[in-house]
Each structure stands twice: as C-alpha cells, then as structure tokens.
Write an enzyme that holds these catalytic residues in place. Structure first.
Site, PDB file in Angstrom:
ATOM      1  N   PRO A 155     -81.805 -73.347  55.344  1.00  0.00           N
ATOM      2  CA  PRO A 155     -82.657 -73.231  54.232  1.00  0.00           C
ATOM      3  C   PRO A 155     -81.929 -72.487  52.969  1.00  0.00           C
ATOM      4  O   PRO A 155     -80.979 -71.416  53.197  1.00  0.00           O
ATOM      5  CB  PRO A 155     -83.949 -72.449  54.619  1.00  0.00           C
ATOM      6  CG  PRO A 155     -83.591 -71.821  56.070  1.00  0.00           C
ATOM      7  CD  PRO A 155     -82.402 -72.615  56.569  1.00  0.00           C
ATOM      8  N   VAL A 156     -82.260 -72.926  51.973  1.00  0.00           N
ATOM      9  CA  VAL A 156     -81.612 -72.371  50.688  1.00  0.00           C
ATOM     10  C   VAL A 156     -82.430 -71.281  50.173  1.00  0.00           C
ATOM     11  O   VAL A 156     -83.762 -71.056  50.351  1.00  0.00           O
ATOM     12  CB  VAL A 156     -81.430 -73.336  49.444  1.00  0.00           C
ATOM     13  CG1 VAL A 156     -81.019 -72.809  48.256  1.00  0.00           C
ATOM     14  CG2 VAL A 156     -80.669 -74.597  49.724  1.00  0.00           C
ATOM     15  N   ALA A 194     -82.673 -68.211  51.470  1.00  0.00           N
ATOM     16  CA  ALA A 194     -83.480 -67.450  52.586  1.00  0.00           C
ATOM     17  C   ALA A 194     -82.599 -66.336  53.275  1.00  0.00           C
ATOM     18  O   ALA A 194     -82.992 -65.975  54.349  1.00  0.00           O
ATOM     19  CB  ALA A 194     -83.876 -68.552  53.505  1.00  0.00           C
ATOM     20  N   LEU A 205     -79.928 -66.749  54.911  1.00  0.00           N
ATOM     21  CA  LEU A 205     -79.113 -67.474  56.037  1.00  0.00           C
ATOM     22  C   LEU A 205     -77.554 -67.690  55.539  1.00  0.00           C
ATOM     23  O   LEU A 205     -77.113 -68.577  56.477  1.00  0.00           O
ATOM     24  CB  LEU A 205     -79.821 -68.506  56.625  1.00  0.00           C
ATOM     25  CG  LEU A 205     -81.183 -67.967  57.249  1.00  0.00           C
ATOM     26  CD1 LEU A 205     -82.013 -69.076  58.260  1.00  0.00           C
ATOM     27  CD2 LEU A 205     -80.970 -66.832  58.327  1.00  0.00           C
ATOM     28  N   SER A 228     -76.649 -70.049  53.450  1.00  0.00           N
ATOM     29  CA  SER A 228     -76.415 -71.476  52.894  1.00  0.00           C
ATOM     30  C   SER A 228     -75.092 -71.602  52.118  1.00  0.00           C
ATOM     31  O   SER A 228     -74.447 -72.582  52.310  1.00  0.00           O
ATOM     32  CB  SER A 228     -77.919 -71.874  52.409  1.00  0.00           C
ATOM     33  OG  SER A 228     -77.550 -73.129  51.505  1.00  0.00           O
ATOM     34  N   ALA A 244     -72.250 -70.212  51.569  1.00  0.00           N
ATOM     35  CA  ALA A 244     -71.198 -69.708  52.158  1.00  0.00           C
ATOM     36  C   ALA A 244     -70.904 -70.829  53.186  1.00  0.00           C
ATOM     37  O   ALA A 244     -69.618 -71.368  53.106  1.00  0.00           O
ATOM     38  CB  ALA A 244     -71.221 -68.217  52.937  1.00  0.00           C
ATOM     39  N   ASP A 289     -70.823 -62.670  53.590  1.00  0.00           N
ATOM     40  CA  ASP A 289     -71.197 -63.926  54.057  1.00  0.00           C
ATOM     41  C   ASP A 289     -70.070 -64.858  54.334  1.00  0.00           C
ATOM     42  O   ASP A 289     -70.151 -65.322  55.185  1.00  0.00           O
ATOM     43  CB  ASP A 289     -72.156 -64.512  52.890  1.00  0.00           C
ATOM     44  CG  ASP A 289     -73.617 -63.863  52.857  1.00  0.00           C
ATOM     45  OD1 ASP A 289     -73.816 -62.802  53.614  1.00  0.00           O
ATOM     46  OD2 ASP A 289     -74.430 -64.472  52.136  1.00  0.00           O
TER      47      ASP A 289
HETATM   48  O1  PMV Z   1     -76.985 -63.810  50.966  1.00  0.00           O
HETATM   49  P1  PMV Z   1     -77.980 -62.794  51.536  1.00  0.00           P
HETATM   50  O2  PMV Z   1     -79.424 -62.974  50.937  1.00  0.00           O
HETATM   51  O3  PMV Z   1     -77.784 -62.778  52.913  1.00  0.00           O
HETATM   52  O4  PMV Z   1     -77.340 -61.323  50.845  1.00  0.00           O
HETATM   53  C1  PMV Z   1     -76.294 -61.067  51.167  1.00  0.00           C
HETATM   54  C2  PMV Z   1     -76.308 -59.366  51.390  1.00  0.00           C
HETATM   55  C3  PMV Z   1     -76.123 -58.445  50.179  1.00  0.00           C
HETATM   56  O5  PMV Z   1     -75.703 -57.269  50.746  1.00  0.00           O
HETATM   57  C4  PMV Z   1     -77.374 -58.310  49.544  1.00  0.00           C
HETATM   58  C5  PMV Z   1     -75.606 -58.799  48.939  1.00  0.00           C
HETATM   59  C6  PMV Z   1     -73.825 -59.013  49.296  1.00  0.00           C
HETATM   60  O6  PMV Z   1     -73.226 -59.567  48.779  1.00  0.00           O
HETATM   61  O7  PMV Z   1     -73.667 -58.460  50.316  1.00  0.00           O
END
Ligand code: PMV
Length: 330
Positions: free
Chosen positions: A114-115, A117, A119, A121, A123, A165
C-alpha cells in the site's frame, strides 16, 4: 559512480526481458529520530512486494515507457520530467552502465505494497526498477550501488530521508541503521513474530517529517531529548534481538510509541489500534514509519499472533499482516 560491467556490443540490440522484485518493510524502532542521526531498526516484510519487468515490446520507445496501472502511469519517462523517480533510476543506471542512452524498453510495475502507509512502497518500487533495468542492460550492479541509487530516489519522494527505507529494502535483511555510519545487518538471536495493522488512513511521510522539523526548530531541547530517548530504545532493542530476549521488545515498543506521541506524529486512529492491541494481549505496540496514519506494529504473546490480528481488524484495521523475523543463519 564507477561502472561495474560494460555491456558487450551486440547484447544491446536484442536485450532479453528482465524481472526483479523487492519487499516492503516496517520500522521496528527509532523512526523520525533516525533523521537526526539516532539509530533505528527496520525489517523487510516479504508478504508484500513490488515487481518490475523491463522488456522490449511493440510499445517500447527510446528513453523508455513506464506502465503502472495502479499508479495511473502509461507514459514516456522523458515526458514526466527529470525529477520523476523513474527518470532518476534511468539516469543513474545508465551512468553505472557507461551508457548515454538506454535502448528502447517498457517498464511494467506491479505492487501489493500500500502507498503512503509506512511500508516502504516507494523504496521497494525503486529497488525493483533499478535491479530490473540493470539486468535488462546486462549490468551486474552490487547491492551497495542499488542502495545508493535507491537513496537518490528516496530524496525525490521524501526530501530529507534518513536512508533507512532504501537500505532495508535493498539488502532484504533486518538492519540497524545510523545515518552517516555504515549499514549494519542485525543478527537475530531468536525468531519472533509481529503483527502489522493498517489504519487505512494514508499519510505522507514528508508531511510528518516536515512537522517534526518545525517542532524541533521551535523547541530543540524537547525534541533532542525525545530523539535521544528513541535512540537509546533502539540500542536496547538491538541488544534484545541479538541475544534472543525478544520478550523485552514489547515494553520498548510501548516506550517508543509514547515518544512518538510526544513528537506529535501519532493520531487517534493509531492510538485506538495500539490500545486494541494491548487489550488483545499484545505486550507492546507502536506506530511504525512516518505516523499520522499508515501502519502500526504489535508484539503478540507466544502463538497469539492470529488473535491479536483479529482483534485489530475488529477494532477497525483495514488489513493486518503477520510476519516472522527469522533467526539469522550463523
Ligand atoms: O517511509 P516511512 O513512512 O516508513 O517513514 C520513514 C521513517 C522516517 O524516520 C519517518 C523518515 C526517514 O527518512 O527515516
């Protein structure tokens, strides 16, 4: 960036189709603080995947056509501008291959992640696209280089990403990540299971990251203290995971969630589901990723994952995933 393999002439005229996939991810500890140099832990989630195929077909054009029914894409990459993520992938992979232009290709994208969210997506699609395009060009791209290019794509998506990510998705292993230090693959001493639950409320990471920055600028002492506390929790969680003392993770998740609430990145939906996880017997739960919506994670007791997942769905979770973090092979 130094080219790894130069394509032999002749290979370019009729390249064979290339396929690659990449998993989703969740952050177990340390989101947001990781942007400010504190450590964080993330694990791949193989139950959701992005899959990319790059091939030459009747629709292929020089410079590439990108096709993703889910994202509503059916365009020439060059028409989407130099800042479009696919253009960034193409530029860096061609550079690594020592090519000025790629031969005509079509890139087909499918994803079950899911976008917006939390998770991973963006990356995962980037990593799968980089690997598929490299293979299409007969380029043997090491994982480090895949990760470096995926980080360039993350900058387009998030502005100031920490890099966690793209790292966990590129290496497909649990990671202990600290910005500006080299990546550490986390040893898992004993397998453990987590439940992931989606609030069903999409949330853009860049907005939450921007708000944390605004809060930090208004009140640096408060935020630095919260970042330090989150970093200390990630370090303790690392020790617990390595030593197989995973029963300690629940309390650490709860403490991390309280810190994220103090950073003002939780939401009523997340807090309600965290409460439901506790009530169903989970020893810990916290939001995961950017927050404000998206997903949370919970640590169920032994053999209680399905019970916690069902309770979360009953409490309004749009969907749940039960995933095991496997013991590292020694
Ligand atoms: O992409 P997400 O929503 O899993 O967030 C990444 C984690 C953060 O620490 C909020 C941002 C980052 O770049 O590390």
């Amino acid at each position: 960036m130094t080219p790894t393999t130069i394509i032999p002439p002749g290979k370019m005229e009729n390249p064979s189709p290339a396929k690659a996939s990449a998993p989703g991810k969740v952050i177990l500890f340390g989101e947001h603080a990781v942007v400010y140099g504190r450590p964080a832990i993330a694990v791949p989630v193989i139950q959701v995947q992005a899959a990319v195929e790059v091939r030459r077909d009747e629709r292929s054009v020089p410079g590439g056509l990108i096709f993703s029914p889910q994202a509503g894409l059916d365009d020439r990459i060059e028409d989407l501008g130099p800042e479009f993520w696919g253009a960034v992938v193409l530029r860096y992979v061609c550079q690594a291959a020592g090519l000025e232009h790629a031969p005509p290709f079509t890139m087909h994208i499918r994803s079950t992640i899911p976008v917006a969210a939390g998770l991973g997506s963006g990356a995962a699609v980037a990593v799968a696209a980089i690997r598929a395009l490299a293979e299409f060009l007969n380029l043997d791209l090491p994982l480090e280089q895949v990760n470096t290019i995926a980080f360039e794509v993350e900058k387009i998506h998030h502005g100031n990403p920490s890099g966690i990510d793209n790292s966990v998705v590129s290496f497909e292993k649990p990671v202990y990540f600290e910005r500006s230090k080299s990546l550490e693959i986390l040893e898992v001493g004993r397998a453990f299971t987590i439940v992931i639950a989606d609030t069903g409320k999409p949330s853009r990471t860049s907005l939450a990251v921007g708000d944390v920055r605004a809060g930090w600028m208004r009140n640096p002492e408060k935020y630095e203290r919260l970042f330090d506390e989150a970093g200390a929790i990630a370090a303790q969680a690392r020790a617990a995971i390595e030593r197989g003392r995973t029963e300690r993770l629940g309390a650490l998740m709860n403490a991390n969630h309280a810190i994220l609430q103090a950073m003002e990145v939780s939401s009523p939906e997340l807090d309600r589901l965290v409460q439901a996880a506790w009530e169903s017997g989970a020893s810990g739960a916290k939001l995961s990723g950017g927050g404000r919506g998206g997903n949370l994670i919970a640590l169920p007791g032994p053999r209680a994952a399905e019970k916690v997942a069902m309770a979360l769905e009953k409490a309004g979770a749009a969907r749940t995933i039960v995933t095991e973090i496997a013991r590292s092979k020694s």
